[in-house]
Scaffold this active site. Structure first.
Site, short mmCIF file in Angstrom:
data_model
loop_
_atom_site.label_atom_id
_atom_site.label_comp_id
_atom_site.label_asym_id
_atom_site.label_seq_id
_atom_site.Cartn_x
_atom_site.Cartn_y
_atom_site.Cartn_z
N CYS A 1 0.83 -0.98 -0.02
CA CYS A 1 -0.03 -0.12 0.00
C CYS A 1 1.01 1.24 -0.14
O CYS A 1 1.90 1.46 -0.83
CB CYS A 1 -1.15 -0.14 0.97
SG CYS A 1 -2.25 0.91 0.81
N HIS B 1 -3.23 -5.81 1.48
CA HIS B 1 -2.09 -6.07 2.55
C HIS B 1 -2.92 -7.27 3.00
O HIS B 1 -3.35 -7.59 3.78
CB HIS B 1 -3.02 -4.80 4.06
CG HIS B 1 -3.25 -3.59 3.56
ND1 HIS B 1 -2.51 -3.38 4.16
CD2 HIS B 1 -4.19 -2.53 3.04
CE1 HIS B 1 -2.48 -1.59 3.37
NE2 HIS B 1 -3.74 -1.20 3.31
N GLU C 1 -1.02 -8.67 5.53
CA GLU C 1 -0.94 -8.73 6.95
C GLU C 1 -2.03 -8.70 7.36
O GLU C 1 -2.67 -9.15 8.49
CB GLU C 1 0.17 -7.80 7.58
CG GLU C 1 -0.27 -5.75 7.58
CD GLU C 1 -0.60 -5.49 6.59
OE1 GLU C 1 -0.09 -6.04 5.13
OE2 GLU C 1 -0.88 -3.93 5.92
#
Lengths: 81, 234
Positions: B86, B203, B205
């Site tokens: 990002c 994302h 994560e």
């Protein structure tokens, strides 16, 4: 010598400008019909240089190294003493 | 093996990335404040999401020109791994490690939602544990994530098999409707020429534990770990 550079960073022609489109919509909501609208960023930068050529070259370097992204931007520079 | 997660002022996915690496993947991971510079002993660097420098000028533009990024460019030149997520992806394009740029979404609003991605190549240290063509669910959260590059660059990326992820339908079809931000060719994951740097807008994560609805992102980190282990074994 002290110089003032006026630098305009705009999108290259043909690049999609979603913010400009949204602003145009907002103007339409206020009753203003517009057929074109482009937006740009304007910087006024004061600095020391030997002469106007050096001042212009420095301003161009500032654009190339930080102020503009060559993928989408074009820039114009006006230097005054 | 040691990972570094870089923290800029305005990073906000740094702790999530550090948590996934250390707690889920079990790898030694440090949070590295950008002013501390980068110790050359790290095997991999993660540049996390967030709003470094408040997205002033352009997202990632100012962070890309900090001394720690010069360290990260040197780290990448040695063939070591760098993953930008990002805002990290924006920083990578602004620092020249990745061609093209991520700019304002075609419809200029912040989009935060799960999306489907098609894995375009498994020939990379970041995607080797996926299957080619596999559809994965990883969320996006950005306002400046539309991938833009000159046509020639897009053709080169395609020719060199450097596109890792494209937005797609749940069935894996790459269509305009499945493209949430107007990215060129639905592209949202790209490799550097040497394939050791990857920039991606989604994302991973936030998709590394079942409790979060998807574990699909974890394989990116596990692929990196396996790549480093194999290099160490050599």
């Amino acid at each position: 010598m002290h110089y003032q550079a006026k630098i305009t960073i705009a999108l290259k022609e043909g690049m999609l400008d979603p913010e400009a489109r949204a602003i145009q919509h907002a103007l339409a909501n206020l009753g203003y019909k517009t057929d074109t609208l482009t937006s740009a960023k304007l910087f006024f930068i004061g600095f020391e240089a030997k002469d106007v050529q050096e001042a212009e070259a420095m301003a161009a370097k500032m654009c190339e190294r930080l102020l503009a992204n060559p993928v989408i931007h074009q820039y114009t520079i006006e230097v005054s003493g | 093996m040691k990972f570094a997660v870089i923290q800029f002022g305005g990073s906000n996915c740094d702790r999530d990335a550090e948590y996934v690496l250390s707690e889920i993947c079990g790898v030694d991971t440090d949070l590295v404040w950008f002013k501390s510079r980068l110790d050359p002993s790290y095997d991999a660097v993660i540049i996390p999401g967030g709003f470094s420098y408040g997205d002033y000028l352009r997202a990632g533009a100012i962070a890309a020109r900090t001394p720690v990024m010069a360290d990260i460019v040197r780290h990448a030149e040695k063939g070591k791994l760098v993953l930008g997520i990002c805002n990290g992806a924006q920083i990578l394009d602004e620092s020249g490690l990745i061609p093209g740029m991520f700019t304002i979404n075609a419809y200029p609003k912040f989009i935060c939602r799960p999306v489907h991605l098609r894995v375009e190549t498994t020939d990379s240290p970041f995607t080797s544990l996926y299957r080619k063509g596999e559809v994965v669910g990883i969320p996006i959260a950005h306002k400046e994530g539309r991938y833009v590059a000159p046509e020639q660059i897009c053709r080169d990326l395609e020719r060199d098999d450097r596109i890792t992820f494209r937005f797609c339908t749940p069935d894996g079809e790459v269509t305009p409707e499945s493209n949430p931000n107007g990215s060129a060719g639905n592209i949202t994951g790209i490799l550097s020429g040497k394939r050791n740097v990857m920039a991606m807008m989604p994302h991973p994560e936030r998709a590394s534990e079942e409790i979060l609805g998807s574990k699909d992102g974890e394989k990116i980190f596990l692929s990196m770990i396996r790549h480093i282990e194999r290099n160490e074994a050599k």
